[in-house]
Design an enzyme around this catalytic site. Structure first.
Site, PDB file in Angstrom:
ATOM      1  N   GLY A 109      57.617  37.765  33.602  1.00  0.00           N
ATOM      2  CA  GLY A 109      58.166  37.574  32.262  1.00  0.00           C
ATOM      3  C   GLY A 109      58.564  38.854  31.553  1.00  0.00           C
ATOM      4  CG  MET A 111      62.105  43.508  33.873  1.00  0.00           C
ATOM      5  SD  MET A 111      62.464  44.379  35.378  1.00  0.00           S
ATOM      6  CE  MET A 111      61.554  43.474  36.583  1.00  0.00           C
ATOM      7  NE  ARG A 344      54.981  35.012  40.494  1.00  0.00           N
ATOM      8  CZ  ARG A 344      55.595  35.176  39.347  1.00  0.00           C
ATOM      9  NH1 ARG A 344      56.405  36.180  39.163  1.00  0.00           N
ATOM     10  NH2 ARG A 344      55.395  34.337  38.364  1.00  0.00           N
ATOM     11  CG  HIS A 467      53.627  34.292  28.710  1.00  0.00           C
ATOM     12  ND1 HIS A 467      53.030  34.934  27.652  1.00  0.00           N
ATOM     13  CD2 HIS A 467      54.276  35.251  29.426  1.00  0.00           C
ATOM     14  CE1 HIS A 467      53.332  36.218  27.723  1.00  0.00           C
ATOM     15  NE2 HIS A 467      54.085  36.429  28.778  1.00  0.00           N
ATOM     16  N   GLY A 802      25.738  68.645  39.903  1.00  0.00           N
ATOM     17  CA  GLY A 802      25.664  68.216  38.500  1.00  0.00           C
ATOM     18  C   GLY A 802      27.049  68.486  37.923  1.00  0.00           C
ATOM     19  CB  THR A 803      30.268  66.823  38.515  1.00  0.00           C
ATOM     20  OG1 THR A 803      29.691  65.529  38.411  1.00  0.00           O
ATOM     21  CG2 THR A 803      30.448  67.226  39.964  1.00  0.00           C
ATOM     22  CB  CYS A 868      23.127  63.340  40.005  1.00  0.00           C
ATOM     23  SG  CYS A 868      22.807  65.030  39.529  1.00  0.00           S
TER      24      CYS A 868
HETATM   25  C1  PEP Z   1      25.060  67.355  35.266  1.00  0.00           C
HETATM   26  O1  PEP Z   1      25.156  68.438  34.682  1.00  0.00           O
HETATM   27  O2  PEP Z   1      26.002  66.817  35.869  1.00  0.00           O
HETATM   28  C2  PEP Z   1      23.799  66.607  35.215  1.00  0.00           C
HETATM   29  C3  PEP Z   1      23.649  65.481  35.896  1.00  0.00           C
HETATM   30  O3  PEP Z   1      22.850  67.078  34.404  1.00  0.00           O
HETATM   31  P1  PEP Z   1      22.822  66.814  32.828  1.00  0.00           P
HETATM   32  O4  PEP Z   1      23.923  65.892  32.501  1.00  0.00           O
HETATM   33  O5  PEP Z   1      21.489  66.255  32.546  1.00  0.00           O
HETATM   34  O6  PEP Z   1      23.022  68.188  32.330  1.00  0.00           O
END
Ligand code: PEP
Ligand code: MG
Length: 946
Positions: A109, A111, A344, A467, A802-803, A868
């Protein structure tokens, strides 16, 4: 020379040119490819042809048809005339065609479509004679003029709706079926004059001119607002362009031996294996889709037209088997003859998507791998969304809060404030941050933005294929349609059932699962995963894929050859239990400091912090020890047999102290009032807090630095961990504690602290006379640690990324302030592709991780690696973790199912070439998606070669 037009029976040529089936779909659009494919399979499809997306893209760039296109269209029309046995523009035997959009990915719907092209003042008379049905002919002509005006010239619907409403009112008609041939003829005259008044020229009588303008209008609709919004939402590339399908018109409104309908080969709401659809006798397709007339359930067709019904069921079943997916089919019966107009893959609810995938795998129509691949992480996410509490719902029913009931078109619970048009619903949701429910008699493609912005949708008209229903299902928006007892007054901005009135802005609760609507706000409950058996099966298959020994190729020693495991971040036993029930096979992060904040513990923690001597600290910590031991005992018990990573204290100590400003205020007030009792204690506390002040606490005395300054805290923690582990072992629980040291920046820190802690571990085991597996490891949160990972791994037996901190430190963005201050602008301006705190930045942070793993495994090939940070639950980040050789990802318990599915997707996507080729061969034999891969691979090599 380029070929811009493919007849429906020329699909082999399209394949030869494009390569894979995916590329045919890109060239002819999903609809064109489907119609061609059906034609090849011998399904009765009205003759026609497709103008390619390449032609559309040329037109978009230059504003003109590419050279040669129009000639090809003219030639193709001659072929269609021959196939249909009719002639375009010939009043004696007229061919009418529709002009339909059709992009690679279905955009229902969004176009334009124009029907009945080929009618003019002469042809309409001829058609009336030929069909022996003037009413039908004049009705078709007025539809063309209206569609042409609104689509080609963007005229407002009202320009035609208004004279029609006036005409009907003048005659005292309520419904369109009361209109006679003469009435439609009169209306054609009115429409033509409205057309001329607004366009400045007559409605084109040259049928080829109609066709040319229609094709251009469909091309242009690719860049219309509706289509652009939809693609943004669905992440469809704006570069694809739309194909245009010119299809011989067949008519469902040729009398009572004609009809039209839409159907799904399985129920798109529940996934049940049962044809579900609707049809109308003596009607045109749009009457069913718009939900304006109440359609009949498809099974009734077996009585009204048994032969056509049988053929339809037969063909639909074959189409499902051919495409190995639920089909959404459109058909028309013209004077007893069945025509299939479209097939489809059906849009479906999250619940049914999972059921259908699992059922089809069990029916051996697809493989388990394909079933897993078909379900997106977002689908799983929506299945874990709230539902209404059953008790609350029955109470509401008893207490007179029930307002109305309609068709349960898209499941889930929505609570929000009512708005009666899309713009207001969107505005209130976006600007006022309200939870909104969009309420309309029925919806049109122009309403989609309001639906997407709303928590739920309610309509008083239309059915399960209307629709509103289709769009809501697609976006996972709870939706109830066709609640006909509800009278909506768009002018008064309210809706009523009897004398109960709901005004704009008032709250309602819409239950898309049962179709019920309640007054006011009703509580919702989180759905239970345990009850969703098909989802559990699918996730089990996902785990099996990840557990395969050879799903990853090992570039270096120590690199895991299995897929990712999914662990969870959990601080308390109840979180750990939930994580386990959601399928986590380990705890990747227990943040121990959270436990220090509990009311009976915080004063002890503060005493400890304020102590000036090591003895003073030890006395306070001895009081904390039993608490911590109990915490860990509960965790080990909940995770019996699985690893549990416990992180030693991480945050700066001031976080455990009272707020400095508030305390200062209290001290000043006491001083002003001359209160002395307790003043000295408060002043001492204030001075102590001031003494702890740091300009940049996130980069200050925290993590391992704190442990080195005050080892007593972590010594107590390690004792508590090992005492609890020993006690659990004695009770027959299998414990696998892993002690994690946070915020390491140099190996020297580990050299300082780790042997002391390991000595405590050995002492406790000695004291308790038990032995169990354990590890000491570290978080990788500081770029320096990642860069020097080879050294770090000489001590650390595991790494956990620990991203959150690693992203903060790599970018130099404060994780606490960046989102609030500039990150949104950065994403809006395209400086950042996405928020790096949500989706891992592969080029920067990701590279550091990749390096750290490779370097770490040089020293310790069996180094266990996890993540984590928040990214552990994000599908794209999970894929990266799979690619760089993580052993596991750890995320919030609620995201564990999503992570399990994402891990399996990554494993399938990146599995070693040899195996992929084997499966590709198998899937190719099934006509499956793997063809697409081979083409992409081919393209990539080409680019490289240049
Ligand atoms: C991190 O730094 O990714 C982590 C899991 O530790 P926190 O968030 O507790 O600093
Ligand atoms: Mg951290």
């Amino acid at each position: 020379m380029s070929k811009w037009v493919y007849q429906f029976d020329e699909v082999a040529k399209a394949e030869k040119y494009a390569g894979s089936w995916e590329d045919v779909r890109a060239l002819l659009g999903g609809k064109g490819a489907g119609l061609s494919d059906m034609t090849r399979a011998g399904v009765p499809v009205p003759p026609g042809f497709t103008v390619t997306t390449e032609a559309c893209n040329w037109f978009r760039k230059t504003g003109q048809f590419p050279p040669g296109l129009w000639n090809e269209v003219l030639k193709a029309m001659k072929v269609v005339e021959k196939q249909a046995g009719k002639k375009f523009g010939d009043p004696k035997n007229p061919l009418l065609v529709s002009c339909r959009s059709g992009a690679k990915f279905s955009m229902p719907g969004m176009m334009n479509t124009i029907l009945n092209i080929g009618l003019n003042d002469e042809v309409v008379e001829g058609l009336a004679r030929l069909a022996n049905n003037p009413r039908f002919a004049w009705d078709s002509y007025r539809r063309l003029i209206e569609m042409f005006g609104t689509t080609v010239f963007n005229l407002d619907d009202e320009i035609f709706e208004h004279p029609m409403a006036e005409y009907k009112a003048g005659k005292g008609y309520k419904v369109d079926t009361e209109m006679t041939a003469e009435d439609w003829q009169a209306l054609v005259a009115a429409f033509k004059s409205a057309y001329k008044q607004h366009i400045g020229s007559d409605f084109p009588q040259d049928v080829y001119n109609q066709l040319e303008l229609a094709i251009k209008a469909v091309f242009e609709s690719w860049t219309g607002k509706r289509a652009v919004d939809y693609r943004n939402k669905e992440k469809i590339s704006h570069e694809l362009g739309t194909a245009v399908n010119i299809v011989t018109m067949v008519f469902g409104n040729m009398g009572d031996d004609s009809g039209t309908g839409v159907a799904f080969t399985r129920d798109p709401s529940t996934g049940d294996k049962k044809m579900m659809g609707e049809y109308l006798l003596n009607a045109q397709g749009e009457d069913v889709v718009a939900g304006i007339r109440n359609a009949n359930p498809i099974e009734n067709l077996s009585q009204s037209m048994p032969k056509a019904y049988k053929q339809f069921m037969d063909i639909s079943g074959k189409l499902e088997k051919h495409y190995k997916d639920v089909q959404d089919v459109e058909f028309t019966i013209e004077r007893g003859k069945l025509w299939m107009l479209q097939t489809r893959n059906a849009k479906r609810t999250a619940k049914s998507a999972v059921k259908i995938a699992v059922d089809m795998a069990n029916e051996r129509l697809i493989t388990k791998e394909q079933a897993v691949q078909r379900i997106t992480p977002d689908t799983v996410d929506s299945l874990l969304h709230p539902q209404f509490d059953e008790i609350a719902m029955s109470d509401a029913q008893k207490n007179g809060k029930f307002f109305g009931k309609g068709v349960n078109a898209s499941p889930g619970a929505a609570v929000g404030q009512v708005y009666f048009d899309a713009d207001t619903a969107q505005k209130m949701a976006q600007e006022q941050k309200q939870d909104t429910i969009m309420v309309r008699p029925f919806t049109k493609p122009d309403d989609v933005h309001g639906m997407i912005a709303s928590k739920g949708v309610l309509t008083s008209e239309g059915g399960a294929t209307s629709h509103a229903a289709v769009v809501a299902r697609q976006f996972g928006i709870p939706c109830v349609v066709g609640a006909s007892a509800i009278k909506i007054d768009l002018e008064k901005r309210h809706m009523t059932v009897g004398d109960v009135v709901v005004k704009e802005g008032e709250w309602i609760s819409v239950d898309g699962t049962t179709g019920k609507v309640f007054l006011g706000k009703m509580p919702t409950t989180a759905p239970s995963l345990e009850e969703q058996t098909e989802l559990l099966t699918l996730l089990k298959w996902a785990d099996e894929i990840c557990a395969r020994k050879d799903v990853r190729a090992a570039p270096i020693k120590g690199y895991p050859t299995r897929g990712l495991q999914v662990w969870a971040n959990a601080d308390y036993p109840q979180d750990a239990r939930r994580a386990r029930s959601y399928g986590a096979v380990g705890i990747g992060l227990c943040r121990t400091e959270h436990m220090f904040f509990e009311p009976e513990r915080l004063p002890i923690v503060q005493d400890m912090i304020l102590s000036e001597t090591s003895e003073g600290r030890t006395t306070a910590l001895n009081k904390l020890l039993p608490y911590q031991r109990k915490d860990f005992d509960g965790l080990f018990e909940a995770m019996d047999g699985y690893p549990v990573i416990i992180r030693l204290i991480d945050p700066p100590l001031h976080e455990f102290m009272p707020d400095e400003e508030k305390l200062l205020e209290e001290v000043i007030t006491m001083r002003v009032k001359g209160e002395t009792a307790g003043l000295k204690e408060k002043e001492d506390l204030l001075n102590a807090i001031k003494g702890m002040h740091e300009s940049n606490p996130m980069m200050g005395l925290r993590g391992v630095r704190l442990s080195i300054s005050m080892p007593e805290i972590v010594e107590m923690q390690v004792r508590a961990i090992f005492e609890a582990a020993a006690d659990c072992t004695k009770r027959g629980i299998v414990v696998k504690p892993e002690v994690m040291i946070p915020l390491t920046g140099t190996v020297k820190e580990l050299e300082w602290i780790q042997p002391r802690l390991e000595r405590i571990a050995a002492t406790v085991m000695e004291e308790k006379k038990v032995k169990f597996e354990y590890k000491f490891g570290t978080m990788i949160e500081i770029p320096r640690a990642a860069v020097t990972a080879e050294e770090i791994a000489q001590h650390a037996e595991f790494f956990s990324f620990g991203t959150n901190d690693l992203t903060q430190m790599t970018y130099g963005y404060s994780r606490d302030d960046a989102e609030r201050n500039f990150l949104v602008t950065y994403v809006e301006q395209g400086i950042l592709e996405q928020n790096p705190f949500q989706t891992l930045d592969r080029n920067g942070v990701g590279k550091l991780m990749e390096w750290a793993i490779a370097e770490g495994r040089k020293s310790r090939p069996d180094l266990e690696v996890g993540i984590c940070g928040e990214h552990g639950g994000d599908p794209s980040s999970i894929e990266w973790c799979h690619m760089i050789g993580n052993n596991y990802v750890s995320c919030s318990p609620f995201r564990v199912p999503i992570a399990r599915l994402s891990a399996a997707h990554s494993a399938l996507k990146h599995r070693p070439q040899k195996q992929a080729a084997g499966t590709a061969r198998k899937a190719a034999a099934n006509g499956g998606a793997s063809k697409a891969k081979s083409k992409t691979a081919k393209k990539k090599t080409k680019v490289k070669g240049r």
